[in-house]
Scaffold this motif. Structure first.
Motif, mmCIF file in Angstrom:
data_model
loop_
_atom_site.group_PDB
_atom_site.id
_atom_site.type_symbol
_atom_site.label_atom_id
_atom_site.label_comp_id
_atom_site.label_asym_id
_atom_site.label_seq_id
_atom_site.Cartn_x
_atom_site.Cartn_y
_atom_site.Cartn_z
ATOM 1 N N ALA A 187 -10.227 4.723 1.995
ATOM 2 C CA ALA A 187 -9.750 5.437 0.806
ATOM 3 C C ALA A 187 -8.357 4.948 0.423
ATOM 4 N N GLY A 188 -7.505 4.706 1.433
ATOM 5 C CA GLY A 188 -6.174 4.183 1.165
ATOM 6 C C GLY A 188 -6.207 2.786 0.567
ATOM 7 N N VAL A 189 -7.120 1.954 1.066
ATOM 8 C CA VAL A 189 -7.269 0.605 0.520
ATOM 9 C C VAL A 189 -7.743 0.673 -0.927
ATOM 10 N N GLY A 190 -8.649 1.630 -1.221
ATOM 11 C CA GLY A 190 -9.114 1.799 -2.590
ATOM 12 C C GLY A 190 -7.979 2.136 -3.536
ATOM 13 N N ARG A 191 -7.100 3.038 -3.096
ATOM 14 C CA ARG A 191 -5.950 3.407 -3.940
ATOM 15 C C ARG A 191 -4.994 2.222 -4.113
ATOM 16 N N GLY B 115 -4.344 0.391 -7.693
ATOM 17 C CA GLY B 115 -3.006 0.343 -8.260
ATOM 18 C C GLY B 115 -2.562 -1.048 -8.661
ATOM 19 N N ARG B 116 -3.300 -2.063 -8.229
ATOM 20 C CA ARG B 116 -2.941 -3.443 -8.542
ATOM 21 C C ARG B 116 -3.845 -4.057 -9.607
ATOM 22 N N GLY C 203 0.825 -1.200 0.000
ATOM 23 C CA GLY C 203 0.000 0.000 0.000
ATOM 24 C C GLY C 203 0.856 1.245 0.000
ATOM 25 N N PRO C 204 0.462 2.257 -0.788
ATOM 26 C CA PRO C 204 1.267 3.476 -0.880
ATOM 27 C C PRO C 204 1.406 4.224 0.437
ATOM 28 N N PHE C 205 0.471 3.999 1.374
ATOM 29 C CA PHE C 205 0.497 4.693 2.662
ATOM 30 C C PHE C 205 1.462 4.036 3.651
ATOM 31 N N ALA D 297 -14.148 6.268 -3.851
ATOM 32 C CA ALA D 297 -13.431 7.475 -4.261
ATOM 33 C C ALA D 297 -11.936 7.183 -4.392
ATOM 34 N N GLY D 298 -11.412 6.312 -3.507
ATOM 35 C CA GLY D 298 -10.004 5.943 -3.601
ATOM 36 C C GLY D 298 -9.708 5.142 -4.853
ATOM 37 N N VAL D 299 -10.655 4.284 -5.240
ATOM 38 C CA VAL D 299 -10.466 3.451 -6.433
ATOM 39 C C VAL D 299 -10.686 4.238 -7.709
#
Length: 462
Positions: free
Chosen positions: A329-333, A337-338, A250-252, A365-367
């Motif tokens: 939101a972080g999980v969505g991003r 990304g995968r 995860g990017p975070f 929104a994250g996705v």
């Protein structure tokens, strides 16, 4: 609370007995629900109360903890004399990840226990090469033994039955458990910074200017407690970029990694480890971390947090127990990304205790902008189908309506248990294979949901 007798046929100290007794303790929801309605009484633990004045339930926590420690034969004086050295981590999000990352790093500097010993606790004693490493996190995903990890392994079944703190960490803060902690991030920051200790370094992420009031709370609490507050800047973390190839994805996670590096370094210094080169001086930076730190950060793992694995049927599962706006939101991003291309993407989601609509919107929104879900299944957390009863599916229906409003092209379903949910996922994946497409699944919204999914997929008794 009196301990219940062991189940028939079980010894008093058995693993099954321990689980039975733990199951009779109040759940986290049972505790937090005590704060929901204002409770009034004519008496309190400190004497007569003003009629109509709410009881401060938080004030009961420490006396209750001391009572349980005393019952276990562990008065404060005993704890103060222990050789145990701790890194204390608090926050709204990232606590488990930072703790696992710190344990992963410190574990590189601890000698393994002798063959005749199960394990020990502590970290980096004896010149930095002796003793074991213990990790406590909560909640667990599959087994209660996950909460206590000794030298990288869950506590053995037969073992289940004044803290000296070397470093403290406050991870990312957000709105959560407002009835217990307060309805603003400032109030929550005050509670979380209770981990600060006199003369001990405390590490946190420096927040942007628009959250200056939160930072001032943390700084004031550090002054009040005599702690040394170290603020890790985003600029430093971005220049470093984190460690690639880590199991905690995860990017975070690079921000959690940075806090873990600071805390692990301080802990190891306090327990006698000497570092070579710039990393051993006050002028060090994240780019100076030694190979042991890199290895520890890469290998650190925590079930149900940005966990990825592929099943025998080719389904690529992504599971994360995120259950707040920011974390979803972080999980969505992360999931977005995968993914990409012509593939089937399935969302399995639930949040039984909170309004699912804003949480689902934060995830979507994250996705958004990277991918969309072809299918979405909204299920309760129970593993099996109910027998002869109708379950309340209003929460799942509300989530389904939210998804339809957000993206009408997603095929949505409501389910009353996890087992039929997994059956549907496998059916969708089988059709995808016939069509020559990959299938990726995201399970999120609740650790209870994640635990049930993992248990049914693994077919392992915990």
């Amino acid at each position: 609370m009196a301990s219940p007798p062991p189940p028939p046929g079980e010894a008093a100290g058995s693993y099954a007995t321990a689980l039975t007794r733990l199951a009779q303790l109040q759940s986290n929801r049972a505790i937090t629900s005590l704060f929901d309605p204002p409770t009034t009484s004519t008496t309190t633990t400190t004497g007569p109360a003003t009629p109509g004045k709410p009881i401060d339930i938080n004030a009961l926590a420490i006396p209750e903890m001391l009572a349980w420690l005393s019952r276990a034969g562990l008065p404060p004086a005993t704890l103060a004399a222990s050789p145990l050295r701790c890194v204390h981590v608090a926050g709204t999000k990232g606590k488990g990840s930072v703790s696992a990352l710190v344990a992963g790093v410190v574990g590189q500097y601890a000698s393994p226990p002798p063959p005749s010993s199960s394990s020990g606790v502590g970290g980096g004693g004896g010149g930095g090469r002796g003793g074991g490493v213990g990790l406590y996190t909560s909640p667990h995903v599959l087994s209660v033994r996950e909460r206590i990890v000794l030298n990288g392994a869950p506590i053995p079944r037969e073992k289940l039955g004044r803290e000296v703190v070397t470093a403290a960490v406050v991870t990312q803060l957000g709105i959560d458990h407002v009835s217990m902690l307060g309805d603003t991030v400032e109030k929550i920051a005050w509670h979380k910074s209770g981990v600060f200790k006199e003369g001990v370094k405390a590490f946190t992420r420096r927040l942007p200017e628009e959250q200056a009031a939160v930072m001032e709370v943390l700084r004031a609490r550090a002054r009040e407690k005599g702690a040394v507050l170290v603020e890790v800047t985003d600029e430093e973390v971005e220049r470093w970029g984190g460690v690639e190839g880590a199991r905690l994805q995860g990017p975070f996670q690079k921000y959690n990694m940075a806090l873990a590096v600071y805390a692990a370094r301080e802990h190891l210094l306090q327990t006698g480890v000497k570092f070579e080169g710039c990393f051993g001086t006050d002028e060090w930076s994240l780019n100076d971390i030694p190979p042991e730190f890199v290895k520890g950060l890469k290998e650190a793992a925590l079930r149900g947090r940005c966990e990825v694995f592929k099943g025998e049927d080719g389904i690529e599962w992504h599971v994360d127990g995120a259950h707040t706006d920011d974390s979803l939101a972080g999980v969505g991003r992360w999931f977005g990304g995968r993914t990409g291309g012509d593939e089937v993407r399935i969302l399995v989601f639930n949040q039984q205790e909170r309004d699912p609509a804003p949480l689902l919107r934060a995830l979507l929104a994250g996705v958004k902008g990277t991918t969309t879900f072809t299918h979405a299944i909204f299920t309760r957390n129970e593993e099996q189908k109910p027998e002869g009863e109708d379950r309340d599916l209003s929460t799942q229906t509300r989530a389904q309506e939210t998804m339809r409003e957000f993206d009408s092209t997603t095929e949505t379903t409501v389910r009353n248990a996890v087992e039929p949910t997994i059956e549907q996922v496998k059916s969708i994946a089988a059709q995808a294979r016939k069509d020559g497409k990959a299938c990726k699944v995201l399970v999120t919204g609740s650790f209870h949901l994640v635990g049930a999914v993992l248990k049914l997929i693994d077919h392992v008794e915990y």
